[in-house]
Motif scaffolding. Structure first.
Motif, PDB file in Angstrom:
ATOM      1  N   LEU A  19      36.059 -13.496  75.721  1.00 33.06           N
ATOM      2  CA  LEU A  19      34.784 -14.096  76.111  1.00 33.06           C
ATOM      3  C   LEU A  19      34.434 -15.149  75.073  1.00 33.06           C
ATOM      4  O   LEU A  19      34.415 -14.858  73.875  1.00 33.06           O
ATOM      5  CB  LEU A  19      33.683 -13.039  76.179  1.00 33.06           C
ATOM      6  CG  LEU A  19      32.302 -13.527  76.607  1.00 33.06           C
ATOM      7  CD1 LEU A  19      32.312 -14.014  78.057  1.00 33.06           C
ATOM      8  CD2 LEU A  19      31.256 -12.430  76.420  1.00 33.06           C
ATOM      9  N   ALA A  20      34.195 -16.354  75.536  1.00 33.30           N
ATOM     10  CA  ALA A  20      33.777 -17.446  74.657  1.00 33.30           C
ATOM     11  C   ALA A  20      32.355 -17.826  75.046  1.00 33.30           C
ATOM     12  O   ALA A  20      32.027 -17.913  76.231  1.00 33.30           O
ATOM     13  CB  ALA A  20      34.705 -18.645  74.807  1.00 33.30           C
ATOM     14  N   VAL A  30      22.971 -20.261  76.760  1.00 31.51           N
ATOM     15  CA  VAL A  30      24.395 -20.324  76.452  1.00 31.51           C
ATOM     16  C   VAL A  30      25.219 -20.523  77.710  1.00 31.51           C
ATOM     17  O   VAL A  30      24.789 -20.228  78.826  1.00 31.51           O
ATOM     18  CB  VAL A  30      24.876 -19.028  75.741  1.00 31.51           C
ATOM     19  CG1 VAL A  30      24.216 -18.853  74.394  1.00 31.51           C
ATOM     20  CG2 VAL A  30      24.679 -17.815  76.620  1.00 31.51           C
ATOM     21  N   ARG A  31      26.421 -21.027  77.471  1.00 35.59           N
ATOM     22  CA  ARG A  31      27.450 -21.124  78.506  1.00 35.59           C
ATOM     23  C   ARG A  31      28.545 -20.166  78.081  1.00 35.59           C
ATOM     24  O   ARG A  31      28.991 -20.185  76.930  1.00 35.59           O
ATOM     25  CB  ARG A  31      27.991 -22.553  78.578  1.00 35.59           C
ATOM     26  CG  ARG A  31      29.136 -22.741  79.564  1.00 35.59           C
ATOM     27  CD  ARG A  31      29.580 -24.204  79.609  1.00 35.59           C
ATOM     28  NE  ARG A  31      29.894 -24.783  78.313  1.00 35.59           N
ATOM     29  CZ  ARG A  31      31.069 -24.688  77.699  1.00 35.59           C
ATOM     30  NH1 ARG A  31      32.063 -24.027  78.258  1.00 35.59           N
ATOM     31  NH2 ARG A  31      31.264 -25.249  76.524  1.00 35.59           N
ATOM     32  N   ALA A  32      28.955 -19.309  79.013  1.00 33.29           N
ATOM     33  CA  ALA A  32      29.989 -18.325  78.691  1.00 33.29           C
ATOM     34  C   ALA A  32      31.188 -18.522  79.604  1.00 33.29           C
ATOM     35  O   ALA A  32      31.059 -18.977  80.747  1.00 33.29           O
ATOM     36  CB  ALA A  32      29.441 -16.910  78.849  1.00 33.29           C
ATOM     37  N   LEU A  61      21.534 -18.532  81.125  1.00 39.19           N
ATOM     38  CA  LEU A  61      22.872 -17.966  80.972  1.00 39.19           C
ATOM     39  C   LEU A  61      23.758 -18.634  82.017  1.00 39.19           C
ATOM     40  O   LEU A  61      23.695 -18.305  83.208  1.00 39.19           O
ATOM     41  CB  LEU A  61      22.844 -16.448  81.186  1.00 39.19           C
ATOM     42  CG  LEU A  61      22.014 -15.644  80.188  1.00 39.19           C
ATOM     43  CD1 LEU A  61      21.836 -14.208  80.675  1.00 39.19           C
ATOM     44  CD2 LEU A  61      22.659 -15.671  78.817  1.00 39.19           C
ATOM     45  N   GLU A  62      24.525 -19.625  81.595  1.00 39.03           N
ATOM     46  CA  GLU A  62      25.436 -20.357  82.483  1.00 39.03           C
ATOM     47  C   GLU A  62      26.734 -19.570  82.550  1.00 39.03           C
ATOM     48  O   GLU A  62      27.483 -19.516  81.579  1.00 39.03           O
ATOM     49  CB  GLU A  62      25.673 -21.768  81.948  1.00 39.03           C
ATOM     50  CG  GLU A  62      26.785 -22.524  82.611  1.00 39.03           C
ATOM     51  CD  GLU A  62      26.599 -22.689  84.107  1.00 39.03           C
ATOM     52  OE1 GLU A  62      27.505 -22.264  84.853  1.00 39.03           O
ATOM     53  OE2 GLU A  62      25.568 -23.228  84.526  1.00 39.03           O
ATOM     54  N   VAL A  66      32.585 -17.395  83.889  1.00 37.41           N
ATOM     55  CA  VAL A  66      32.805 -15.963  83.732  1.00 37.41           C
ATOM     56  C   VAL A  66      33.405 -15.431  85.023  1.00 37.41           C
ATOM     57  O   VAL A  66      32.862 -15.640  86.105  1.00 37.41           O
ATOM     58  CB  VAL A  66      31.485 -15.224  83.388  1.00 37.41           C
ATOM     59  CG1 VAL A  66      31.681 -13.716  83.373  1.00 37.41           C
ATOM     60  CG2 VAL A  66      30.962 -15.710  82.044  1.00 37.41           C
ATOM     61  N   THR A  67      34.520 -14.740  84.909  1.00 47.18           N
ATOM     62  CA  THR A  67      35.220 -14.243  86.098  1.00 47.18           C
ATOM     63  C   THR A  67      34.860 -12.815  86.464  1.00 47.18           C
ATOM     64  O   THR A  67      35.036 -12.403  87.607  1.00 47.18           O
ATOM     65  CB  THR A  67      36.743 -14.326  85.903  1.00 47.18           C
ATOM     66  OG1 THR A  67      37.101 -13.577  84.738  1.00 47.18           O
ATOM     67  CG2 THR A  67      37.192 -15.767  85.749  1.00 47.18           C
TER      68      THR A  67
END
Length: 118
Positions: A19-20, A30-32, A61-62, A66-67
């Protein structure tokens, strides 16, 4: 918001999901990218804890990158939303469909979470 990042690693059974997380430019949030699961839960919970401490009314929360978010990750989001002071909320953008379904099923109408598919 400090940048937190965990890259994928190789474990005894193959690649370990990562996870970044990066600050959003021009907005509080944030963008994850990656997955929220057992190996990345501490990162996710740290991001949410930091978000709860922020002062802005909206925290974005973008999650388009994220899968997957497991049930515990969804629960951490719901718990963090429950700790937001009145009038504050998370706007969750483009989450994985499983997260939307889990929130609808287990935390319907959760105060403090707005899900946006656009």
């Amino acid at each position: 918001m400090n940048t937190r990042q965990q890259l994928s690693e190789t474990g005894p059974r193959g690649p370990v999901p990562g996870l970044a997380v990066f600050p959003l430019a021009g907005q509080q949030g944030v963008r994850a990218a990656g997955e929220v699961g057992l190996t990345t839960r501490a990162i996710w919970e740290g991001v949410l804890e930091q978000a709860v401490r922020e002062d802005d009314e909206v925290y974005y929360l973008e999650l388009s990158g994220v899968t997957f978010v497991d049930v515990a990750g969804a629960g951490a989001l719901a718990a963090a939303a429950g700790r937001l002071r009145d009038g504050r909320r998370f706007v969750v953008r483009k989450p994985p469909s499983a997260l939307r379904r889990t929130l609808d099923l287990l935390w319907p109408g959760q105060r403090g979470i707005e899900v946006s598919t656009s």
